[in-house]
Design a protein around this motif. Structure first.
Motif, PDB file in Angstrom:
ATOM      1  N   TRP A  16       6.502   0.494   5.975  1.00 51.12           N
ATOM      2  CA  TRP A  16       5.472   0.008   5.074  1.00 51.12           C
ATOM      3  C   TRP A  16       5.558   0.680   3.713  1.00 51.12           C
ATOM      4  O   TRP A  16       6.188   1.704   3.549  1.00 51.12           O
ATOM      5  CB  TRP A  16       4.087   0.140   5.680  1.00 51.12           C
ATOM      6  CG  TRP A  16       3.530   1.515   5.912  1.00 51.12           C
ATOM      7  CD1 TRP A  16       2.664   2.183   5.095  1.00 51.12           C
ATOM      8  CD2 TRP A  16       3.733   2.369   7.043  1.00 51.12           C
ATOM      9  NE1 TRP A  16       2.340   3.393   5.659  1.00 51.12           N
ATOM     10  CE2 TRP A  16       2.972   3.531   6.853  1.00 51.12           C
ATOM     11  CE3 TRP A  16       4.491   2.257   8.208  1.00 51.12           C
ATOM     12  CZ2 TRP A  16       2.948   4.575   7.774  1.00 51.12           C
ATOM     13  CZ3 TRP A  16       4.466   3.293   9.116  1.00 51.12           C
ATOM     14  CH2 TRP A  16       3.702   4.432   8.900  1.00 51.12           C
ATOM     15  N   VAL A  24      -1.882  -0.275   1.358  1.00 53.08           N
ATOM     16  CA  VAL A  24      -0.658  -0.788   1.989  1.00 53.08           C
ATOM     17  C   VAL A  24      -0.386  -2.164   1.408  1.00 53.08           C
ATOM     18  O   VAL A  24      -1.227  -3.060   1.486  1.00 53.08           O
ATOM     19  CB  VAL A  24      -0.816  -0.857   3.526  1.00 53.08           C
ATOM     20  CG1 VAL A  24       0.406  -1.497   4.167  1.00 53.08           C
ATOM     21  CG2 VAL A  24      -1.063   0.528   4.108  1.00 53.08           C
ATOM     22  N   THR A  25       0.796  -2.327   0.805  1.00 55.60           N
ATOM     23  CA  THR A  25       1.121  -3.607   0.162  1.00 55.60           C
ATOM     24  C   THR A  25       2.171  -4.407   0.916  1.00 55.60           C
ATOM     25  O   THR A  25       2.218  -5.620   0.796  1.00 55.60           O
ATOM     26  CB  THR A  25       1.602  -3.393  -1.288  1.00 55.60           C
ATOM     27  OG1 THR A  25       2.741  -2.530  -1.270  1.00 55.60           O
ATOM     28  CG2 THR A  25       0.508  -2.786  -2.142  1.00 55.60           C
ATOM     29  N   ILE A  27       4.208  -4.419   4.897  1.00 52.96           N
ATOM     30  CA  ILE A  27       4.329  -3.765   6.198  1.00 52.96           C
ATOM     31  C   ILE A  27       4.968  -4.740   7.177  1.00 52.96           C
ATOM     32  O   ILE A  27       4.658  -5.932   7.167  1.00 52.96           O
ATOM     33  CB  ILE A  27       2.959  -3.269   6.713  1.00 52.96           C
ATOM     34  CG1 ILE A  27       3.118  -2.443   7.992  1.00 52.96           C
ATOM     35  CG2 ILE A  27       1.972  -4.399   6.871  1.00 52.96           C
ATOM     36  CD1 ILE A  27       1.892  -1.641   8.375  1.00 52.96           C
ATOM     37  N   ILE A  46       0.395  -2.666  13.187  1.00 55.38           N
ATOM     38  CA  ILE A  46       0.305  -3.063  11.778  1.00 55.38           C
ATOM     39  C   ILE A  46      -1.152  -3.185  11.350  1.00 55.38           C
ATOM     40  O   ILE A  46      -1.539  -2.702  10.282  1.00 55.38           O
ATOM     41  CB  ILE A  46       1.090  -4.363  11.521  1.00 55.38           C
ATOM     42  CG1 ILE A  46       2.595  -4.059  11.545  1.00 55.38           C
ATOM     43  CG2 ILE A  46       0.677  -5.021  10.207  1.00 55.38           C
ATOM     44  CD1 ILE A  46       3.490  -5.287  11.540  1.00 55.38           C
ATOM     45  N   ASP A  47      -1.981  -3.808  12.177  1.00 55.15           N
ATOM     46  CA  ASP A  47      -3.403  -3.973  11.845  1.00 55.15           C
ATOM     47  C   ASP A  47      -4.098  -2.624  11.672  1.00 55.15           C
ATOM     48  O   ASP A  47      -4.950  -2.459  10.794  1.00 55.15           O
ATOM     49  CB  ASP A  47      -4.116  -4.803  12.905  1.00 55.15           C
ATOM     50  CG  ASP A  47      -3.720  -6.272  12.881  1.00 55.15           C
ATOM     51  OD1 ASP A  47      -3.101  -6.723  11.885  1.00 55.15           O
ATOM     52  OD2 ASP A  47      -4.019  -6.982  13.864  1.00 55.15           O
ATOM     53  N   LYS A  50      -2.876  -0.897   8.319  1.00 53.24           N
ATOM     54  CA  LYS A  50      -3.487  -1.540   7.148  1.00 53.24           C
ATOM     55  C   LYS A  50      -4.878  -0.998   6.852  1.00 53.24           C
ATOM     56  O   LYS A  50      -5.346  -1.043   5.715  1.00 53.24           O
ATOM     57  CB  LYS A  50      -3.571  -3.053   7.344  1.00 53.24           C
ATOM     58  CG  LYS A  50      -2.253  -3.767   7.205  1.00 53.24           C
ATOM     59  CD  LYS A  50      -2.460  -5.252   7.436  1.00 53.24           C
ATOM     60  CE  LYS A  50      -1.202  -6.050   7.248  1.00 53.24           C
ATOM     61  NZ  LYS A  50      -1.431  -7.493   7.496  1.00 53.24           N
ATOM     62  N   LYS A  51      -5.561  -0.479   7.865  1.00 51.81           N
ATOM     63  CA  LYS A  51      -6.924   0.034   7.704  1.00 51.81           C
ATOM     64  C   LYS A  51      -6.969   1.502   7.268  1.00 51.81           C
ATOM     65  O   LYS A  51      -8.023   2.014   6.928  1.00 51.81           O
ATOM     66  CB  LYS A  51      -7.694  -0.113   9.017  1.00 51.81           C
ATOM     67  CG  LYS A  51      -7.929  -1.550   9.416  1.00 51.81           C
ATOM     68  CD  LYS A  51      -8.616  -1.628  10.755  1.00 51.81           C
ATOM     69  CE  LYS A  51      -8.743  -3.071  11.218  1.00 51.81           C
ATOM     70  NZ  LYS A  51      -9.341  -3.165  12.543  1.00 51.81           N
TER      71      LYS A  51
END
Length: 85
Positions: A16, A24-25, A27, A46-47, A50-51
């Motif tokens: 990522w 995060v842009t 991933i 991934i989810d 992203k957080k």
């Protein structure tokens, strides 16, 4: 996630990019380096990534990461025998 895939074993590599503000842009699962190719497991990781609120870059740089998430099943082969009283 993993609960739907008991016995899954190996590395799942996630790559990522974090922008200078810490967001995060980009991933994705790095399939070439991964031993696990279960889309549901990759999506779950991934989810979560992203957080994560990453710190801003003090010098304004983008940062790239690649991390191997290692999965080893639990079970008789890895379990420790119970101690007798």
């Amino acid at each position: 996630g993993v609960k739907g895939h008991p016995g899954v074993e190996g590395d799942l590599v996630i790559a990522w990019k974090i922008d200078p503000k810490g967001a995060v842009t980009e991933i994705a699962v790095d399939d070439a380096k991964s031993q696990i190719h279960e889309a549901g497991i990759g999506k779950c990781i991934i989810d979560i990534i992203k957080k994560i609120p990453f710190a801003e870059s003090p010098k304004g740089f983008e940062t790239r990461f690649s991390y191997p998430f290692n999965f080893k099943p639990r079970g008789p082969q890895g379990a420790q025998p119970a101690k007798k009283p």
